[in-house]
Design a protein around this motif. Structure first.
Motif, PDB file in Angstrom:
ATOM      1  N   ASP A   1     -17.129  15.196   7.362  1.00 16.66           N
ATOM      2  CA  ASP A   1     -17.299  14.906   5.941  1.00 16.66           C
ATOM      3  C   ASP A   1     -15.982  14.666   5.217  1.00 16.66           C
ATOM      4  O   ASP A   1     -15.953  14.609   3.999  1.00 16.66           O
ATOM      5  CB  ASP A   1     -18.032  16.062   5.238  1.00 16.66           C
ATOM      6  N   ARG A   2     -14.895  14.514   5.975  1.00 17.80           N
ATOM      7  CA  ARG A   2     -13.613  14.301   5.304  1.00 17.80           C
ATOM      8  C   ARG A   2     -13.692  13.043   4.440  1.00 17.80           C
ATOM      9  O   ARG A   2     -14.370  12.085   4.763  1.00 17.80           O
ATOM     10  CB  ARG A   2     -12.476  14.191   6.308  1.00 17.80           C
ATOM     11  N   GLN A   3     -12.992  13.101   3.355  1.00 19.28           N
ATOM     12  CA  GLN A   3     -13.071  11.994   2.403  1.00 19.28           C
ATOM     13  C   GLN A   3     -12.203  10.841   2.853  1.00 19.28           C
ATOM     14  O   GLN A   3     -11.086  11.021   3.317  1.00 19.28           O
ATOM     15  CB  GLN A   3     -12.638  12.466   1.024  1.00 19.28           C
ATOM     16  N   ARG A   4     -12.754   9.655   2.695  1.00 22.21           N
ATOM     17  CA  ARG A   4     -12.010   8.447   3.012  1.00 22.21           C
ATOM     18  C   ARG A   4     -11.288   7.981   1.761  1.00 22.21           C
ATOM     19  O   ARG A   4     -11.774   8.149   0.650  1.00 22.21           O
ATOM     20  CB  ARG A   4     -12.960   7.366   3.491  1.00 22.21           C
ATOM     21  N   MET A   5     -10.143   7.372   1.972  1.00 24.31           N
ATOM     22  CA  MET A   5      -9.394   6.804   0.851  1.00 24.31           C
ATOM     23  C   MET A   5     -10.090   5.535   0.374  1.00 24.31           C
ATOM     24  O   MET A   5     -10.675   4.814   1.175  1.00 24.31           O
ATOM     25  CB  MET A   5      -7.989   6.400   1.298  1.00 24.31           C
ATOM     26  N   THR A   6      -9.981   5.279  -0.910  1.00 19.27           N
ATOM     27  CA  THR A   6     -10.454   3.991  -1.412  1.00 19.27           C
ATOM     28  C   THR A   6      -9.442   2.936  -0.996  1.00 19.27           C
ATOM     29  O   THR A   6      -8.319   3.253  -0.585  1.00 19.27           O
ATOM     30  CB  THR A   6     -10.569   3.999  -2.946  1.00 19.27           C
ATOM     31  N   ARG A   7      -9.829   1.684  -1.127  1.00 21.87           N
ATOM     32  CA  ARG A   7      -8.896   0.609  -0.780  1.00 21.87           C
ATOM     33  C   ARG A   7      -7.641   0.681  -1.632  1.00 21.87           C
ATOM     34  O   ARG A   7      -6.541   0.456  -1.155  1.00 21.87           O
ATOM     35  CB  ARG A   7      -9.553  -0.757  -1.009  1.00 21.87           C
ATOM     36  N   GLU A   8      -7.836   0.980  -2.906  1.00 23.02           N
ATOM     37  CA  GLU A   8      -6.706   1.049  -3.823  1.00 23.02           C
ATOM     38  C   GLU A   8      -5.757   2.174  -3.435  1.00 23.02           C
ATOM     39  O   GLU A   8      -4.533   2.009  -3.462  1.00 23.02           O
ATOM     40  CB  GLU A   8      -7.191   1.234  -5.267  1.00 23.02           C
ATOM     41  N   GLN A   9      -6.325   3.326  -3.069  1.00 28.13           N
ATOM     42  CA  GLN A   9      -5.492   4.452  -2.647  1.00 28.13           C
ATOM     43  C   GLN A   9      -4.729   4.116  -1.365  1.00 28.13           C
ATOM     44  O   GLN A   9      -3.556   4.454  -1.225  1.00 28.13           O
ATOM     45  CB  GLN A   9      -6.349   5.693  -2.418  1.00 28.13           C
ATOM     46  N   LEU A  10      -5.409   3.441  -0.443  1.00 32.90           N
ATOM     47  CA  LEU A  10      -4.765   3.054   0.810  1.00 32.90           C
ATOM     48  C   LEU A  10      -3.615   2.081   0.548  1.00 32.90           C
ATOM     49  O   LEU A  10      -2.530   2.227   1.113  1.00 32.90           O
ATOM     50  CB  LEU A  10      -5.778   2.433   1.765  1.00 32.90           C
ATOM     51  N   ALA A  11      -3.846   1.100  -0.323  1.00 33.87           N
ATOM     52  CA  ALA A  11      -2.795   0.128  -0.644  1.00 33.87           C
ATOM     53  C   ALA A  11      -1.592   0.831  -1.272  1.00 33.87           C
ATOM     54  O   ALA A  11      -0.439   0.534  -0.923  1.00 33.87           O
ATOM     55  CB  ALA A  11      -3.330  -0.948  -1.577  1.00 33.87           C
ATOM     56  N   GLU A  12      -1.850   1.761  -2.174  1.00 32.20           N
ATOM     57  CA  GLU A  12      -0.743   2.484  -2.817  1.00 32.20           C
ATOM     58  C   GLU A  12      -0.003   3.349  -1.801  1.00 32.20           C
ATOM     59  O   GLU A  12       1.233   3.409  -1.798  1.00 32.20           O
ATOM     60  CB  GLU A  12      -1.262   3.345  -3.972  1.00 32.20           C
ATOM     61  N   PHE A  13      -0.757   3.986  -0.912  1.00 34.47           N
ATOM     62  CA  PHE A  13      -0.132   4.790   0.141  1.00 34.47           C
ATOM     63  C   PHE A  13       0.753   3.919   1.030  1.00 34.47           C
ATOM     64  O   PHE A  13       1.876   4.294   1.358  1.00 34.47           O
ATOM     65  CB  PHE A  13      -1.215   5.486   0.975  1.00 34.47           C
ATOM     66  N   GLN A  14       0.243   2.746   1.417  1.00 33.74           N
ATOM     67  CA  GLN A  14       1.026   1.827   2.244  1.00 33.74           C
ATOM     68  C   GLN A  14       2.300   1.401   1.519  1.00 33.74           C
ATOM     69  O   GLN A  14       3.378   1.376   2.114  1.00 33.74           O
ATOM     70  CB  GLN A  14       0.206   0.585   2.596  1.00 33.74           C
ATOM     71  N   ALA A  15       2.172   1.064   0.239  1.00 36.43           N
ATOM     72  CA  ALA A  15       3.331   0.625  -0.536  1.00 36.43           C
ATOM     73  C   ALA A  15       4.372   1.737  -0.640  1.00 36.43           C
ATOM     74  O   ALA A  15       5.573   1.492  -0.491  1.00 36.43           O
ATOM     75  CB  ALA A  15       2.887   0.171  -1.927  1.00 36.43           C
TER      76      ALA A  15
END
Length: 148
Positions: A27-41
Motif C-alpha cells: 500500500d505504499r504511496q506512489r508519487m504523482t507525475r509532478e512529484q516525480l518530475a520535481e524529484f528528478q529535477a
C-alpha cells in the motif's frame, strides 16, 4: 492438548502479522507525475552542483518541460503486423508526427536551458535524465514480473 492450542494460536497470530505487514508494503504511496518530475529535477540539480538560483530556475523549467511532454499524450501504439498497408502507413506517420512533436519540445527547452546552463551541463542533464528513465523502466518491469 494445551500445547497444541498454543501452537495453533501462535500460528494464527504469526499469519495475521505477516499478512498485515505484507499489506502495508503493497500500500505504499506512489508519487504523482509532478512529484516525480520535481524529484528528478532536484536530483539532477544536486548532481550538477547548481547554485540555489540556478536550481530553482532549472526545477521550474524541467517541470514545465515534463508537463508539455505529458500533454502530448502517450506514444501511438498499434501493432502494424496485423494491419493493412494503408493502416500501417497511417500508424507509422502518427509515430513520426509524435516523435517530431517531442523533438520540437526538446529543441525549445534546449534554448531555455541554454539561458542559464552551460553546454556541458545540458549534456549532463540529458544523460542523467536518460539514466533515471531507464532505471524507472527496469524497476517497473521488475514489479510487473513480481506481480505475476
Amino acid at each position: 492438548m494445551k500445547s497444541f492450542l498454543r501452537i495453533i494460536l501462535l500460528t494464527v497470530t504469526m499469519a495475521t502479522f505477516c499478512v498485515s505487514t505484507y499489506a502495508q508494503k503493497s500500500d505504499r504511496q506512489r508519487m504523482t507525475r509532478e512529484q516525480l518530475a520535481e524529484f528528478q529535477a532536484e536530483y539532477i540539480a544536486k548532481e550538477l552542483e547548481m547554485d540555489d538560483m540556478t536550481t530553482q530556475q532549472f526545477i521550474k523549467t524541467f517541470c514545465q518541460f515534463q508537463k508539455d511532454i505529458w500533454a502530448l499524450g502517450p506514444r501511438p501504439k498499434k501493432d502494424i503486423s496485423t494491419c493493412t498497408d494503408e493502416e500501417a502507413e497511417q500508424a507509422i506517420k502518427e509515430r513520426f508526427a509524435h516523435s517530431q512533436k517531442i523533438l520540437n519540445l526538446r529543441q525549445k527547452y534546449y534554448e531555455e536551458y541554454s539561458k542559464f546552463l552551460s553546454q556541458k551541463q545540458i549534456g549532463r542533464v540529458y544523460e542523467l535524465e536518460r539514466k533515471m528513465m531507464d532505471h524507472l523502466f527496469h524497476r517497473s518491469q521488475k514489479e510487473k514480473s513480481q506481480k505475476k
